[in-house]
Design a protein around this motif. Sequence first.
Motif, PDB file in Angstrom:
ATOM      1  N   MET A   1       0.547  -1.205   0.018  1.00  0.00           N
ATOM      2  CA  MET A   1      -0.082  -0.123  -0.020  1.00  0.00           C
ATOM      3  C   MET A   1       0.917   1.129   0.064  1.00  0.00           C
ATOM      4  N   PRO A   2       0.392   2.343  -0.505  1.00  0.00           N
ATOM      5  CA  PRO A   2       1.062   3.460  -0.773  1.00  0.00           C
ATOM      6  C   PRO A   2       1.105   3.987   0.660  1.00  0.00           C
ATOM      7  N   ILE A   4       0.718   6.606   4.039  1.00  0.00           N
ATOM      8  CA  ILE A   4      -0.172   7.522   4.315  1.00  0.00           C
ATOM      9  C   ILE A   4       0.666   8.513   5.214  1.00  0.00           C
ATOM     10  N   THR A   5       0.655   9.843   4.871  1.00  0.00           N
ATOM     11  CA  THR A   5       1.142  10.786   5.473  1.00  0.00           C
ATOM     12  C   THR A   5       0.119  11.816   6.159  1.00  0.00           C
ATOM     13  N   TYR A  28       1.473   4.964   9.241  1.00  0.00           N
ATOM     14  CA  TYR A  28       1.408   6.422   9.000  1.00  0.00           C
ATOM     15  C   TYR A  28       2.572   7.329   9.191  1.00  0.00           C
ATOM     16  N   GLN A  60      -2.361  12.447   3.426  1.00  0.00           N
ATOM     17  CA  GLN A  60      -2.180  11.930   1.770  1.00  0.00           C
ATOM     18  C   GLN A  60      -2.156  10.585   2.225  1.00  0.00           C
ATOM     19  N   ASP A  61      -2.833   9.847   1.143  1.00  0.00           N
ATOM     20  CA  ASP A  61      -2.889   8.333   0.792  1.00  0.00           C
ATOM     21  C   ASP A  61      -2.596   8.008  -0.536  1.00  0.00           C
ATOM     22  N   GLY A  62      -1.310   7.864  -0.788  1.00  0.00           N
ATOM     23  CA  GLY A  62      -0.924   7.730  -2.208  1.00  0.00           C
ATOM     24  C   GLY A  62      -0.895   9.012  -2.891  1.00  0.00           C
ATOM     25  N   ASN A  63      -1.820   8.975  -3.865  1.00  0.00           N
ATOM     26  CA  ASN A  63      -2.231  10.125  -4.617  1.00  0.00           C
ATOM     27  C   ASN A  63      -3.364  10.936  -4.245  1.00  0.00           C
ATOM     28  N   THR A  65      -5.316  13.190  -1.632  1.00  0.00           N
ATOM     29  CA  THR A  65      -5.205  14.123  -0.558  1.00  0.00           C
ATOM     30  C   THR A  65      -6.774  14.593  -0.010  1.00  0.00           C
TER      31      THR A  65
END
Length: 196
Positions: A1-2, A4-5, A28, A60-63, A65
């Motif tokens: 999974m990309p 999470i920020t 995250y 942000q979760d991958g692409n 926001t």
Amino acid sequence: MPPITLWFLQASRSIRIAWLLEELNLDYDVKFYDRMKNMKAPPEFKESCGNPLGKAPSLQDGNLTIYENKIKVLQWIHAAEATFTLHALAITYARWTIPEHGKANGDLETMEKGLSVNVQKDLDWLETELSLSPGPFLCGDKVSAADTMMQFSINFMMKTGLGTKGGNWPNIEKWLKACDETESYQRAVRKTGHKI
């Protein structure tokens, strides 16, 4: 999974999202920013968080926001900002903007007394709803998004005395304690350094 920020601004609602991510046991990363002396977000936060309004929290979760944050849960999610925080912020802004001579001659005190009516009605509503909950949290035995959203608003109001003078809400105090004692909230605070 990309990855999470969470774009986390200190002394803000950002703790709600950190707590919810912890409750969901999601990994995250946190991008920390302290407020400037004027209590505003620093320019670096606004430029890099991916939120065109430059507001916290941003996630942000991958692409993807995200920056705007069961019916009972939804009710509390909306009430946190549209009712509780809205009424408390009126007092906050009055404290920030009334000149010193207005504070000295009692203008601020008079204004706060009038604005406190809505805050205390809101807290009375929450006090009653908590007495009807089948568990220690807003919607039962487990933390939900309702708790993660409402806790910041109520904690901020209580700790800064926004319209709470003379009030007594034992169910709210008990609920705040239950929220603060959850492992997920404590992890979120440790990971982010959250403070009010």
